[in-house]
Design an enzyme around this catalytic site. Structure first.
Site, mmCIF file in Angstrom:
data_model
loop_
_atom_site.group_PDB
_atom_site.id
_atom_site.type_symbol
_atom_site.label_atom_id
_atom_site.label_comp_id
_atom_site.label_asym_id
_atom_site.label_seq_id
_atom_site.Cartn_x
_atom_site.Cartn_y
_atom_site.Cartn_z
ATOM 1 N N GLY A 175 0.968 -1.248 -0.070
ATOM 2 C CA GLY A 175 0.041 0.119 0.119
ATOM 3 C C GLY A 175 0.906 1.273 -0.212
ATOM 4 O O GLY A 175 1.887 1.119 0.801
ATOM 5 N N ARG B 70 13.034 10.820 -3.037
ATOM 6 C CA ARG B 70 13.834 11.911 -3.123
ATOM 7 C C ARG B 70 15.211 11.932 -2.437
ATOM 8 O O ARG B 70 16.093 12.031 -2.973
ATOM 9 C CB ARG B 70 13.107 13.396 -2.795
ATOM 10 C CG ARG B 70 13.955 14.492 -2.766
ATOM 11 C CD ARG B 70 13.089 15.535 -2.312
ATOM 12 N NE ARG B 70 13.685 16.958 -2.160
ATOM 13 C CZ ARG B 70 14.635 17.476 -1.212
ATOM 14 N NH1 ARG B 70 14.509 16.802 -0.204
ATOM 15 N NH2 ARG B 70 14.769 18.603 -1.388
ATOM 16 N N PHE C 173 2.756 -7.868 -5.361
ATOM 17 C CA PHE C 173 2.815 -8.935 -6.318
ATOM 18 C C PHE C 173 3.182 -10.176 -5.792
ATOM 19 O O PHE C 173 4.178 -10.700 -5.119
ATOM 20 C CB PHE C 173 4.229 -8.440 -7.046
ATOM 21 C CG PHE C 173 4.942 -9.208 -7.850
ATOM 22 C CD1 PHE C 173 4.051 -9.778 -9.142
ATOM 23 C CD2 PHE C 173 6.315 -9.503 -7.855
ATOM 24 C CE1 PHE C 173 4.482 -10.693 -10.131
ATOM 25 C CE2 PHE C 173 6.840 -10.079 -9.320
ATOM 26 C CZ PHE C 173 5.835 -11.003 -10.220
ATOM 27 N N GLY D 254 5.451 -7.173 4.018
ATOM 28 C CA GLY D 254 5.204 -8.126 2.580
ATOM 29 C C GLY D 254 6.635 -7.292 1.707
ATOM 30 O O GLY D 254 7.311 -8.405 1.328
ATOM 31 N N ILE E 203 0.797 3.404 6.330
ATOM 32 C CA ILE E 203 0.093 4.020 7.105
ATOM 33 C C ILE E 203 -0.135 3.353 8.522
ATOM 34 O O ILE E 203 -0.593 3.811 9.348
ATOM 35 C CB ILE E 203 -1.074 4.542 6.486
ATOM 36 C CG1 ILE E 203 -2.192 3.529 6.139
ATOM 37 C CG2 ILE E 203 -0.814 5.453 5.246
ATOM 38 C CD1 ILE E 203 -3.645 3.664 6.029
ATOM 39 N N ASP E 204 0.031 1.762 8.342
ATOM 40 C CA ASP E 204 -0.538 1.045 9.558
ATOM 41 C C ASP E 204 0.358 1.092 10.735
ATOM 42 O O ASP E 204 -0.415 0.698 11.904
ATOM 43 C CB ASP E 204 -0.570 -0.512 9.058
ATOM 44 C CG ASP E 204 -1.523 -0.745 7.744
ATOM 45 O OD1 ASP E 204 -2.326 0.276 7.741
ATOM 46 O OD2 ASP E 204 -1.389 -1.626 6.953
ATOM 47 N N ARG F 77 -17.685 14.956 14.139
ATOM 48 C CA ARG F 77 -18.051 15.463 15.360
ATOM 49 C C ARG F 77 -19.017 16.586 15.250
ATOM 50 O O ARG F 77 -20.173 16.691 16.090
ATOM 51 C CB ARG F 77 -16.800 15.789 16.362
ATOM 52 C CG ARG F 77 -17.412 16.044 17.721
ATOM 53 C CD ARG F 77 -15.931 16.598 18.439
ATOM 54 N NE ARG F 77 -15.188 15.418 18.892
ATOM 55 C CZ ARG F 77 -15.624 14.543 19.951
ATOM 56 N NH1 ARG F 77 -16.816 15.038 20.637
ATOM 57 N NH2 ARG F 77 -15.310 13.659 20.368
HETATM 58 O O1 F6P Z 1 -1.503 -1.506 4.519
HETATM 59 C C1 F6P Z 1 -1.960 -0.292 4.230
HETATM 60 C C2 F6P Z 1 -3.601 -0.596 3.940
HETATM 61 O O2 F6P Z 1 -4.294 0.421 3.620
HETATM 62 C C3 F6P Z 1 -4.223 -1.368 5.042
HETATM 63 O O3 F6P Z 1 -4.697 -0.485 6.303
HETATM 64 C C4 F6P Z 1 -5.506 -1.849 4.626
HETATM 65 O O4 F6P Z 1 -6.076 -2.886 5.182
HETATM 66 C C5 F6P Z 1 -5.064 -2.108 3.066
HETATM 67 O O5 F6P Z 1 -3.816 -1.606 2.771
HETATM 68 C C6 F6P Z 1 -5.924 -1.998 1.874
HETATM 69 O O6 F6P Z 1 -5.275 -2.486 0.976
HETATM 70 P P1 F6P Z 1 -5.813 -2.247 -0.725
HETATM 71 O O7 F6P Z 1 -5.624 -0.868 -1.115
HETATM 72 O O8 F6P Z 1 -5.153 -3.404 -1.378
HETATM 73 O O9 F6P Z 1 -7.544 -2.372 -0.619
#
Ligand code: F6P
Length: 319
Positions: A12, A22, A74, A105, A127-128, A155
């Site tokens: 992702g 960069r 991939f 991955g 981002i996780d 909110r």
């Molecule tokens: O790993 C980043 C992420 O955005 C996760 O938070 C989410 O579960 C997953 O990728 C979503 O994957 P995709 O973009 O393949 O739907």
């Protein structure tokens, strides 16, 4: 001998990946190396989608979200044959080193290429924030701020209508985005999979808060643990709040990186190039207590994250 370094982004995308690209390009060129971009992750090696980079190739990207060199998941790269083929292509092009930016991955792919004789460094870009060998991953801070921005807006309307809003945020199997957002947004309840709390506790807490006089509630839920539409119906039925559910989705992955992510990405990219200069391989970079460090990828992949339960406890006391 002049080193030839390649960069790829995989999995992702995450805001800050461009700042990291960069940094690697410019730091590499400053050290007299040749730098190449591999497009669309590991697949780009097999497709020979590899382009030489110059200083100007990375102009005006430090502020851009996504990744200018593309990314992909991939699956075939788990196969030894594909890994060998990729290593052969890199060797044929005399590319001796690879810096891979992404999540776990991506780390596995980098480890595979290290075993095939390519010098590899992995940088945490997701981002996780689900990589145990670093306090923070590139992209987490920006995604968190995007979530906070959305929840603040929600909110406003949720409060006006005395509603409960149930918001699902990303994180894969990691609850950090939810836990940090829960504390930063003053949520009434945050549900993540690392905690033992179950749905019954959530409903009881909301009932108590409602009878204590709360006129609205914000519930933040980490993805992949519960269906938020069904949860919203249940809250409406059991607690009595008019309730709406929202899934924030992929907007969480976009946007211009925050200052924190730009700085982190720039530091990690430069640090990775310095490691390559010393022929270090098979390692990943982490930031622990604001200090850059490196560790064997193999070890990093077996580490367990400590999680963010402590943040939930604070949030509970403040709700
Ligand atoms: O790993 C980043 C992420 O955005 C996760 O938070 C989410 O579960 C997953 O990728 C979503 O994957 P995709 O973009 O393949 O739907």
């Amino acid at each position: 001998m002049c080193k030839k370094i390649a960069i790829l982004t995989s999995g992702g995308d995450a805001p800050g990946m461009n700042a990291c690209i960069r940094s690697i390009v410019r730091s590499g060129l400053s050290q007299g190396f040749e730098v190449y971009a591999i497009y669309d992750g590991y697949k780009g090696i097999i497709k020979r989608n590899i382009v030489k980079m110059e200083r100007h190739s990375v102009s005006d990207i430090i502020n851009r979200g996504g990744t200018i060199i593309g990314t992909a998941r991939f699956k075939e790269f788990v196969e030894l044959e594909t890994q060998k083929k990729a290593a052969d292509i890199l060797k044929e092009m005399e590319i001796d080193s690879l810096i891979a930016i992404g999540g776990d991955g991506t780390y596995k792919g980098a480890l595979a290429l290290h075993r095939q004789g390519i010098h590899t460094i992995a940088i945490p870009g997701t981002i996780d924030n689900d990589i145990a060998s670093t306090d923070f991953t590139i992209g987490f801070d920006t995604a968190l701020n995007t979530i906070i921005d959305c929840i603040d807006k929600l909110r406003d309307t949720s409060t006006s209508h005395q509603r409960c809003s149930v918001v699902e945020v990303m994180g894969h199997h990691c609850g950090d985005l939810a836990a940090y957002a829960g504390l930063a947004c003053g949520a009434e309840f945050t549900l993540i999979n690392e905690q033992l709390t179950n749905k019954a506790a959530l409903l009881n807490d909301l009932k108590r808060q409602k009878s204590d006089g709360k006129r609205h509630a914000m519930v933040i839920v980490a993805e992949k643990i519960i269906n938020v539409d069904e949860l919203a119906h249940e809250i409406e039925r059991e607690v009595g709040f008019d309730t709406r559910s929202e899934v924030l989705g992929h907007m969480q992955r976009g946007g211009s990186p925050t200052a924190n992510d730009r700085v982190l990405a720039s530091r990690m990219g430069d640090y990775a190039v310095n490691l390559i200069a010393k022929d270090t391989s098979g390692v990943c970079i982490g930031i622990i207590d604001n200090k850059l460090q490196y560790l064997d990828i193999e070890k990093a992949l077996t580490m367990k994250r400590k999680g963010s339960i402590d943040l939930l406890e604070v949030a509970k006391r403040l709700a």
